[in-house]
Design an enzyme around this catalytic site. Structure first.
Site, mmCIF file in Angstrom:
data_model
loop_
_atom_site.group_PDB
_atom_site.id
_atom_site.type_symbol
_atom_site.label_atom_id
_atom_site.label_comp_id
_atom_site.label_asym_id
_atom_site.label_seq_id
_atom_site.Cartn_x
_atom_site.Cartn_y
_atom_site.Cartn_z
ATOM 1 C CG ASP A 157 -47.311 -30.267 -141.200
ATOM 2 O OD1 ASP A 157 -47.165 -29.146 -141.894
ATOM 3 O OD2 ASP A 157 -47.638 -30.174 -140.054
ATOM 4 C CG ASP A 165 -52.342 -35.503 -140.544
ATOM 5 O OD1 ASP A 165 -51.659 -35.236 -139.709
ATOM 6 O OD2 ASP A 165 -53.007 -34.328 -141.182
#
EC number: 2.4.2.29
Length: 376
Positions: free
Chosen positions: A92, A271
């Site tokens: 991320d 996720d």
């Protein structure tokens, strides 16, 4: 990176695919355990691979940049070498973490200045240096730097935000395309669709993101407090625009029911910290519903945690024993619960994939959704 669609459910938009990276093959739909600071909390890499059967895990740019720092990660040879995980990794960009630091960050066209939650030191993230940071970390899939808008969010703010996110994406792509991987494998950049819960903004953002023609695409800014129906509506709009031939990643989602509903809308990758965070608080997700292991009702229940599971911990330990561990604050309780929840999430997406391939997904999903959300 290569993505191949292998099956499509006849009664929904669910699809099964195969994503090939230099660190291995990922069967989609897939859930990716979150390893924010270079570790999936309470789990060994061997357990991730052999027991949970994870195919890809996450790291976080913001946290890894602050600790242990880029010098150490680069000296180790990248995150794979540093943490010992041999499979694919996604990072991320840190946009969500910076967004959550509302009191200690400032967003400008250049980028975001923020103060470290570790020591209060001041830092600047720009689209360019976030690409450089993720080159050093060395994930197989890296995310564009974006602004994740809160919920609720004013329409005009959301509009200005997606326009800046799109400008930042151009800068991310330019930097990524003009630099080389640090290590001996390829990396892939995914852009992120934003737009809060406004249909026209989501449509516009999805069209812009698709026009960049990257190898995969992500959807951000959902699962931030909006009703589930809003999440599904935005996901459906965006999936109808993003190209069929590329993987779609819905960031930060979610409950088992959220995952099944979004698979039905055409999402391939998920996720969420929920299975690990909730495990540490004594909440288990199972095939028949949700267990709160702190409840007294499990005190004398000597049945296995999940009898028909192929996870060692599920059949070796009883509900009563797990309740005792969690109630006593023993670390083993958090470990067992974490193993269970992650194993269950990977079982769920694998079973969804099997049902898509066999053409049974739609009816199976309806049955599972009615079960998975109930409290036992």
């Amino acid at each position: 990176m290569e993505f191949t669609l292998t099956a499509q459910d006849p009664l929904s938009k669910a699809r099964a695919g195969e994503l090939v990276t230099d660190h291995g093959v990922i069967q989609t739909p897939i859930f990716m355990p979150v390893g924010t600071a270079g570790t999936v909390k309470a789990v060994h890499q061997r357990e991730l691979k052999n027991d949970i059967k994870a195919q890809i895990i996450l790291g976080n740019t913001y946290h890894l940049y602050l600790r242990p720092g880029l010098d150490i990660i680069e000296s180790a040879g990248g995150l794979h070498k540093f943490n010992g995980w041999e499979g694919p990794i996604l990072t991320d960009s840190g946009g969500y973490q910076v967004y959550s630091l509302t009191d200690v960050r400032k967003i400008k066209e250049e980028g975001v200045t923020f103060r470290s939650h570790v020591d209060g030191s001041k830092h600047l993230f720009t689209p360019e240096n976030v690409m450089d940071i993720q080159r050093v970390i060395g994930a197989d899939i890296i995310m564009a730097f974006d602004e994740c808008t809160p919920y609720p969010c004013d329409y005009n703010y959301a509009k200005r935000s997606i326009e800046m996110t799109h400008r930042w994406l151009k800068r991310c792509c330019d930097r990524f395309d003009n630099t080389q991987p640090k290590y001996d494998y390829n990396q892939t950049l995914f852009p992120i669709v934003q737009g809060s819960v406004y249909k026209d903004l989501r449509v516009r953002s999805a069209e812009v993101i698709a026009s960049f023609e990257r190898e995969g695409n992500a959807i951000g800014g959902l699962s931030v407090g909006e009703p589930a129906e809003e999440m599904y509506a935005m996901t459906e709009i965006v999936c109808d625009i993003l190209p069929q031939s590329k993987p779609r990643y819905l960031m930060g989602v979610g409950t088992p029911v959220n995952i099944l509903e979004n698979i039905a809308l055409g999402i391939d990758m998920f996720d969420c910290v929920m299975p690990t965070r909730n495990a540490r608080n004594g909440m288990l997700f199972t095939k028949n519903g949700i267990l709160n292991m702190r409840n007294k009702k499990w005190e004398n229940d000597f049945s296995p945690i999940e009898a028909d599971s192929d996870l060692y911990a599920d059949t070796q330990y009883t509900k009563a024993y797990l309740r005792h561990l969690i109630h006593s604050g023993e670390m083993l309780g958090a470990q067992i619960a974490t193993l269970h929840n992650l194993h269950f999430y990977l079982w769920l997406v694998t079973e969804a994939r099997n049902k898509i391939i066999s053409g049974e997904f739609y009816h199976w999903k309806k049955i599972m959704v009615s079960r998975l959300g109930q409290r036992l």
